[in-house]
Design a protein around this motif. Structure first.
Motif, PDB file in Angstrom:
ATOM      1  N   ALA A  11       1.126  -1.709   0.070  1.00 14.99           N
ATOM      2  CA  ALA A  11       0.021   0.116  -0.181  1.00 14.99           C
ATOM      3  C   ALA A  11       1.043   1.515   0.090  1.00 14.99           C
ATOM      4  CB  ALA A  11      -0.951   0.161   1.268  1.00 14.99           C
ATOM      5  N   LEU A  12       1.725   0.870   0.904  1.00 19.73           N
ATOM      6  CA  LEU A  12       2.523   2.553   0.854  1.00 19.73           C
ATOM      7  C   LEU A  12       3.446   2.864  -0.254  1.00 19.73           C
ATOM      8  CD1 LEU A  12       3.992   1.897   4.365  1.00 19.73           C
ATOM      9  CD2 LEU A  12       2.248   3.374   4.293  1.00 19.73           C
ATOM     10  N   GLU A  13       3.889   1.447  -1.437  1.00 26.30           N
ATOM     11  CA  GLU A  13       4.488   1.742  -1.697  1.00 26.30           C
ATOM     12  C   GLU A  13       4.045   2.029  -3.146  1.00 26.30           C
ATOM     13  OE1 GLU A  13       7.834   1.119  -5.062  1.00 26.30           O
ATOM     14  OE2 GLU A  13       7.398   1.870  -3.118  1.00 26.30           O
ATOM     15  N   TYR A  14       2.673   1.323  -3.552  1.00 25.93           N
ATOM     16  CA  TYR A  14       1.975   2.467  -3.965  1.00 25.93           C
ATOM     17  C   TYR A  14       0.622   4.001  -3.691  1.00 25.93           C
ATOM     18  CZ  TYR A  14      -2.650   2.743  -7.328  1.00 25.93           C
ATOM     19  OH  TYR A  14      -3.300   2.958  -8.457  1.00 25.93           O
ATOM     20  N   CYS A  43      -5.067   2.875  -3.168  1.00 26.71           N
ATOM     21  CA  CYS A  43      -3.772   2.244  -1.850  1.00 26.71           C
ATOM     22  C   CYS A  43      -4.194   0.975  -1.797  1.00 26.71           C
ATOM     23  CB  CYS A  43      -3.292   3.318  -1.011  1.00 26.71           C
ATOM     24  SG  CYS A  43      -2.478   4.962  -2.179  1.00 26.71           S
ATOM     25  N   LEU A  44      -4.856   0.847  -0.692  1.00 29.85           N
ATOM     26  CA  LEU A  44      -5.820  -0.377  -0.225  1.00 29.85           C
ATOM     27  C   LEU A  44      -6.104  -1.652  -0.847  1.00 29.85           C
ATOM     28  CD1 LEU A  44      -8.671   1.858   1.954  1.00 29.85           C
ATOM     29  CD2 LEU A  44      -6.751   0.177   3.383  1.00 29.85           C
ATOM     30  N   TYR A  45      -6.108  -1.486  -2.298  1.00 25.21           N
ATOM     31  CA  TYR A  45      -6.769  -2.937  -3.170  1.00 25.21           C
ATOM     32  C   TYR A  45      -5.490  -3.255  -3.147  1.00 25.21           C
ATOM     33  CZ  TYR A  45      -7.492  -5.665  -6.632  1.00 25.21           C
ATOM     34  OH  TYR A  45      -7.218  -6.841  -7.387  1.00 25.21           O
ATOM     35  N   ALA A  46      -3.972  -2.281  -3.353  1.00 22.94           N
ATOM     36  CA  ALA A  46      -2.686  -2.364  -3.077  1.00 22.94           C
ATOM     37  C   ALA A  46      -2.082  -3.106  -2.742  1.00 22.94           C
ATOM     38  CB  ALA A  46      -1.689  -1.371  -3.513  1.00 22.94           C
ATOM     39  N   GLY A  47      -2.843  -3.230  -1.046  1.00 22.50           N
ATOM     40  CA  GLY A  47      -2.609  -3.934   0.063  1.00 22.50           C
ATOM     41  C   GLY A  47      -3.479  -5.245   0.429  1.00 22.50           C
ATOM     42  N   SER A 117      -9.679  11.912   3.111  1.00 21.77           N
ATOM     43  CA  SER A 117      -8.754  10.894   3.016  1.00 21.77           C
ATOM     44  C   SER A 117      -7.700  10.663   2.703  1.00 21.77           C
ATOM     45  CB  SER A 117      -9.956   9.163   2.033  1.00 21.77           C
ATOM     46  OG  SER A 117     -10.816   9.619   3.033  1.00 21.77           O
ATOM     47  N   PRO A 118      -6.744  11.129   3.251  1.00 22.35           N
ATOM     48  CA  PRO A 118      -5.649  10.877   3.125  1.00 22.35           C
ATOM     49  C   PRO A 118      -4.969   9.733   3.542  1.00 22.35           C
ATOM     50  CG  PRO A 118      -5.643  13.386   3.988  1.00 22.35           C
ATOM     51  CD  PRO A 118      -7.160  12.088   4.204  1.00 22.35           C
ATOM     52  N   ILE A 119      -4.114   8.511   3.041  1.00 28.74           N
ATOM     53  CA  ILE A 119      -3.210   7.773   3.726  1.00 28.74           C
ATOM     54  C   ILE A 119      -1.980   7.854   4.778  1.00 28.74           C
ATOM     55  CG2 ILE A 119      -1.920   7.124   1.949  1.00 28.74           C
ATOM     56  CD1 ILE A 119      -2.765   4.262   2.402  1.00 28.74           C
TER      57      ILE A 119
END
Length: 161
Positions: A11-14, A43-47, A117-119
């Motif tokens: 998620a962080l890499e995305y 990002c959530l989906y990537a993780g 909604s920031p990550i």
């Protein structure tokens, strides 16, 4: 149903790769009310690697005309993550001190209207750093935003069949 770990590093890499540009696989909602929750969902989906295909109340994006409100809407993402008992990621609301990189923070007014909604992409010396779309940012200190309240959505895990 299987319990899977949320892969925060993915998620962080995305988040890092796409903070200042747009993934062409997704519509950019910046001129349609904002792209922040769309980016957070990506990002959530990537993780997580898992969408929830439940019509209306699930969490998925197949195209701009085939997606759920929770993919792009701040209150709908909150509702999905905090009540999801089926497939996909799920979260609990935590105090800022328990939030981790890869979690979502939602910013709101004193009247309880949440609009961003920031990550979370980092924490250091009491500061939380975020990435976001609409007003593109990466490693922006949360303290530089103007808001009345924040809710921190800690991603606890992912479920899949």
């Amino acid at each position: 149903m299987k319990e899977l770990p949320y892969q925060r590093e993915k998620a962080l890499e995305y988040a890092r790769i796409w903070a200042f540009k747009r993934n062409p696989a997704y519509l950019d909602y910046e001129k349609l009310g904002g792209d922040c929750t769309n980016y957070a969902s990506q990002c959530l989906y990537a993780g997580s690697g898992v969408m929830n295909p439940t019509p209306t109340f699930g969490w998925y994006y197949y195209s701009s005309s085939n997606r759920t409100p929770s993919w792009t809407g701040v209150p709908f993402l909150y509702q999905f993550l905090t009540t999801n008992k089926s497939v996909g990621p799920y979260a609990t609301v935590v105090n800022a001190s328990y939030a981790e990189p890869g979690d979502i923070v939602q910013l709101g007014t004193s009247a309880g209207h949440f609009y961003h909604s920031p990550i979370i992409v980092g924490k250091s010396n009491g500061e939380i750093y975020v990435a976001a779309h609409t007003y593109d940012a990466y490693m922006r200190p949360l303290s530089t935003y103007e808001y009345d309240q924040a809710r921190f959505l800690h991603i606890q895990g992912v479920r899949n069949w």
